[in-house]
Design a protein around this motif. Structure first.
Motif, PDB file in Angstrom:
ATOM      1  N   VAL A  20       0.832  -1.204   0.000  1.00  0.00           N
ATOM      2  CA  VAL A  20       0.000   0.000   0.000  1.00  0.00           C
ATOM      3  C   VAL A  20       0.864   1.250   0.000  1.00  0.00           C
ATOM      4  N   GLN A  21       1.920   1.235   0.815  1.00  0.00           N
ATOM      5  CA  GLN A  21       2.821   2.390   0.884  1.00  0.00           C
ATOM      6  C   GLN A  21       3.485   2.637  -0.470  1.00  0.00           C
ATOM      7  N   CYS A  22       3.945   1.581  -1.123  1.00  0.00           N
ATOM      8  CA  CYS A  22       4.582   1.730  -2.435  1.00  0.00           C
ATOM      9  C   CYS A  22       3.579   2.235  -3.473  1.00  0.00           C
ATOM     10  N   TYR A  23       2.347   1.712  -3.406  1.00  0.00           N
ATOM     11  CA  TYR A  23       1.326   2.150  -4.360  1.00  0.00           C
ATOM     12  C   TYR A  23       1.030   3.637  -4.193  1.00  0.00           C
ATOM     13  N   LEU A  24       0.860   4.091  -2.949  1.00  0.00           N
ATOM     14  CA  LEU A  24       0.575   5.502  -2.705  1.00  0.00           C
ATOM     15  C   LEU A  24       1.764   6.374  -3.090  1.00  0.00           C
ATOM     16  N   ASP A  35       7.659  15.698 -10.937  1.00  0.00           N
ATOM     17  CA  ASP A  35       8.818  16.504 -11.303  1.00  0.00           C
ATOM     18  C   ASP A  35       9.172  16.239 -12.767  1.00  0.00           C
ATOM     19  N   LYS A  36      10.321  16.716 -13.210  1.00  0.00           N
ATOM     20  CA  LYS A  36      10.691  16.622 -14.619  1.00  0.00           C
ATOM     21  C   LYS A  36      11.472  15.365 -14.975  1.00  0.00           C
ATOM     22  N   SER A  37      11.734  14.531 -13.976  1.00  0.00           N
ATOM     23  CA  SER A  37      12.580  13.368 -14.243  1.00  0.00           C
ATOM     24  C   SER A  37      11.834  12.268 -15.009  1.00  0.00           C
ATOM     25  N   ARG A  38      10.494  12.293 -14.972  1.00  0.00           N
ATOM     26  CA  ARG A  38       9.628  11.337 -15.667  1.00  0.00           C
ATOM     27  C   ARG A  38       9.619   9.960 -15.015  1.00  0.00           C
ATOM     28  N   ASP A  39      10.773   9.444 -14.630  1.00  0.00           N
ATOM     29  CA  ASP A  39      10.813   8.083 -14.091  1.00  0.00           C
ATOM     30  C   ASP A  39      11.324   8.045 -12.649  1.00  0.00           C
ATOM     31  N   ARG A  40      11.310   9.209 -11.962  1.00  0.00           N
ATOM     32  CA  ARG A  40      11.754   9.250 -10.571  1.00  0.00           C
ATOM     33  C   ARG A  40      10.717   9.982  -9.731  1.00  0.00           C
ATOM     34  N   LEU A  41      10.759   9.732  -8.415  1.00  0.00           N
ATOM     35  CA  LEU A  41       9.795  10.330  -7.506  1.00  0.00           C
ATOM     36  C   LEU A  41      10.516  11.074  -6.398  1.00  0.00           C
ATOM     37  N   ARG A  42       9.847  12.086  -5.846  1.00  0.00           N
ATOM     38  CA  ARG A  42      10.438  12.855  -4.751  1.00  0.00           C
ATOM     39  C   ARG A  42      10.447  12.008  -3.473  1.00  0.00           C
ATOM     40  N   PRO A  43      11.618  11.789  -2.852  1.00  0.00           N
ATOM     41  CA  PRO A  43      11.668  10.986  -1.621  1.00  0.00           C
ATOM     42  C   PRO A  43      10.844  11.576  -0.493  1.00  0.00           C
ATOM     43  N   ALA A  44      10.646  12.910  -0.484  1.00  0.00           N
ATOM     44  CA  ALA A  44       9.907  13.539   0.604  1.00  0.00           C
ATOM     45  C   ALA A  44       8.499  12.997   0.743  1.00  0.00           C
ATOM     46  N   ILE A  45       7.924  12.498  -0.360  1.00  0.00           N
ATOM     47  CA  ILE A  45       6.559  11.961  -0.303  1.00  0.00           C
ATOM     48  C   ILE A  45       6.480  10.807   0.668  1.00  0.00           C
ATOM     49  N   LEU A  47       7.899  10.266   3.390  1.00  0.00           N
ATOM     50  CA  LEU A  47       7.877  10.631   4.805  1.00  0.00           C
ATOM     51  C   LEU A  47       6.465  10.690   5.354  1.00  0.00           C
ATOM     52  N   PHE A  48       5.497  10.975   4.487  1.00  0.00           N
ATOM     53  CA  PHE A  48       4.114  11.104   4.931  1.00  0.00           C
ATOM     54  C   PHE A  48       3.349   9.790   4.843  1.00  0.00           C
ATOM     55  N   LEU A  49       3.997   8.750   4.368  1.00  0.00           N
ATOM     56  CA  LEU A  49       3.306   7.478   4.151  1.00  0.00           C
ATOM     57  C   LEU A  49       3.715   6.397   5.139  1.00  0.00           C
ATOM     58  N   LYS A  50       4.621   6.728   6.057  1.00  0.00           N
ATOM     59  CA  LYS A  50       5.119   5.711   6.973  1.00  0.00           C
ATOM     60  C   LYS A  50       4.038   5.178   7.893  1.00  0.00           C
ATOM     61  N   ASP A  51       3.130   6.049   8.302  1.00  0.00           N
ATOM     62  CA  ASP A  51       2.050   5.631   9.190  1.00  0.00           C
ATOM     63  C   ASP A  51       0.733   5.795   8.443  1.00  0.00           C
ATOM     64  N   HIS A  52       0.174   4.678   7.950  1.00  0.00           N
ATOM     65  CA  HIS A  52      -1.039   4.760   7.150  1.00  0.00           C
ATOM     66  C   HIS A  52      -2.230   5.276   7.942  1.00  0.00           C
ATOM     67  N   ARG A  53      -2.134   5.218   9.271  1.00  0.00           N
ATOM     68  CA  ARG A  53      -3.244   5.700  10.087  1.00  0.00           C
ATOM     69  C   ARG A  53      -3.344   7.224  10.083  1.00  0.00           C
ATOM     70  N   ARG A  54      -2.309   7.901   9.638  1.00  0.00           N
ATOM     71  CA  ARG A  54      -2.298   9.359   9.632  1.00  0.00           C
ATOM     72  C   ARG A  54      -2.532   9.952   8.243  1.00  0.00           C
ATOM     73  N   LEU A  55      -2.779   9.113   7.245  1.00  0.00           N
ATOM     74  CA  LEU A  55      -2.925   9.618   5.884  1.00  0.00           C
ATOM     75  C   LEU A  55      -4.067  10.621   5.765  1.00  0.00           C
ATOM     76  N   PHE A 172       4.080  21.935   1.744  1.00  0.00           N
ATOM     77  CA  PHE A 172       4.362  20.539   1.445  1.00  0.00           C
ATOM     78  C   PHE A 172       5.844  20.319   1.686  1.00  0.00           C
ATOM     79  N   SER A 173       6.174  19.461   2.641  1.00  0.00           N
ATOM     80  CA  SER A 173       7.569  19.176   2.959  1.00  0.00           C
ATOM     81  C   SER A 173       8.302  20.486   3.248  1.00  0.00           C
ATOM     82  N   ASP A 174       9.365  20.803   2.494  1.00  0.00           N
ATOM     83  CA  ASP A 174      10.137  22.009   2.737  1.00  0.00           C
ATOM     84  C   ASP A 174       9.620  23.210   1.941  1.00  0.00           C
ATOM     85  N   ILE A 175       8.487  23.049   1.252  1.00  0.00           N
ATOM     86  CA  ILE A 175       7.920  24.127   0.440  1.00  0.00           C
ATOM     87  C   ILE A 175       6.804  24.816   1.216  1.00  0.00           C
TER      88      ILE A 175
END
Length: 222
Positions: A20-24, A35-45, A47-55, A172-175
């Motif tokens: 579930v965490q990987c899917y989200l 982002d512009k990388s097309r095949d990469r994702l921001r690692p900061a995302i 951080l918010f998925l570690k505890d599914h109870r807080r989504l 969002f994260s550092d933004i």
């Protein structure tokens, strides 16, 4: 890979939870926080998925908007190419407020997502794409207040969504970006007075080099 290899921290994170965490992670990284990388994702995302109870505790809409605001600012810089963020949100906003650029629309029930009613136009190529770009630029140059649908959600749409009148930073994260509806009151059905000063951080940290930065680059302090 063996199933046992997917378990971490002595089995605290089960396979299903990890799936579930990987899917989200993929879903959010390819829709809201692109982002512009097309095949990469921001690692900061992640951080918010570690505890599914807080989504459900996170304001994902505000986070996506803050990220899009930042990317729109980046896209205006000299030498910048392309645009990141949730472009579906940006396109839907353009279609709602600017009839000159609207594609065809399907009839839809009130409970369905508004953005899904628009029929995406065919993407042209070559000379046709350049001609469309020239035409769009001319339409933007000649745009007047009468060409804008200021209240596409109804004159009192903000009463159904009171949080749209929130004033302050959205993050969002550092933004962190300022959100001030008083600067666009016509979208809420009210006369627009003289613009107030935009919301701005008290101090912004800009290190001499990215490699020596211990805090996130250009992180505002509100």
């Amino acid at each position: 890979m063996h199933a046992e290899g997917l378990l971490v921290r002595g089995g605290e994170l089960k396979i299903k939870e990890m799936e579930v965490q990987c899917y989200l992670f993929v879903l959010l990284g390819s829709t809201l926080f692109v982002d512009k990388s097309r095949d990469r994702l921001r690692p900061a995302i992640n951080l918010f998925l570690k505890d599914h109870r807080r989504l459900a505790d996170y304001a994902w809409g505000a986070g996506a908007l803050a990220y899009l605001y930042r990317q729109l600012g980046v896209a205006t810089r000299a030498g910048s190419k392309g645009l990141c963020g949730c472009l579906t949100l940006l396109q839907a906003w353009i279609y709602e407020y600017f009839p000159l650029f609207r594609p065809s629309q399907l009839p839809q029930s009130p409970d369905a997502p508004r953005a899904s009613s628009w029929i995406s136009p065919r993407l042209p190529g070559g000379d046709e794409a350049r001609q469309r770009l020239v035409r769009y630029r001319q339409l933007l140059d000649e745009l007047s207040a009468d060409d804008v649908t200021w209240t596409p959600y109804g004159r009192d749409g903000h009463t159904d969504v009171p949080r749209s009148l929130y004033t302050g930073p959205i993050r969002f994260s550092d933004i962190a970006e300022g959100y001030d509806p008083s600067r666009c009151l016509r979208q809420f059905g009210y006369p627009a007075p003289c613009s107030t000063l935009p919301i701005a951080p008290r101090m912004v940290s800009s290190p001499l080099s990215r490699t020596s930065c211990t805090r996130p680059w250009n992180t505002p302090r509100w």
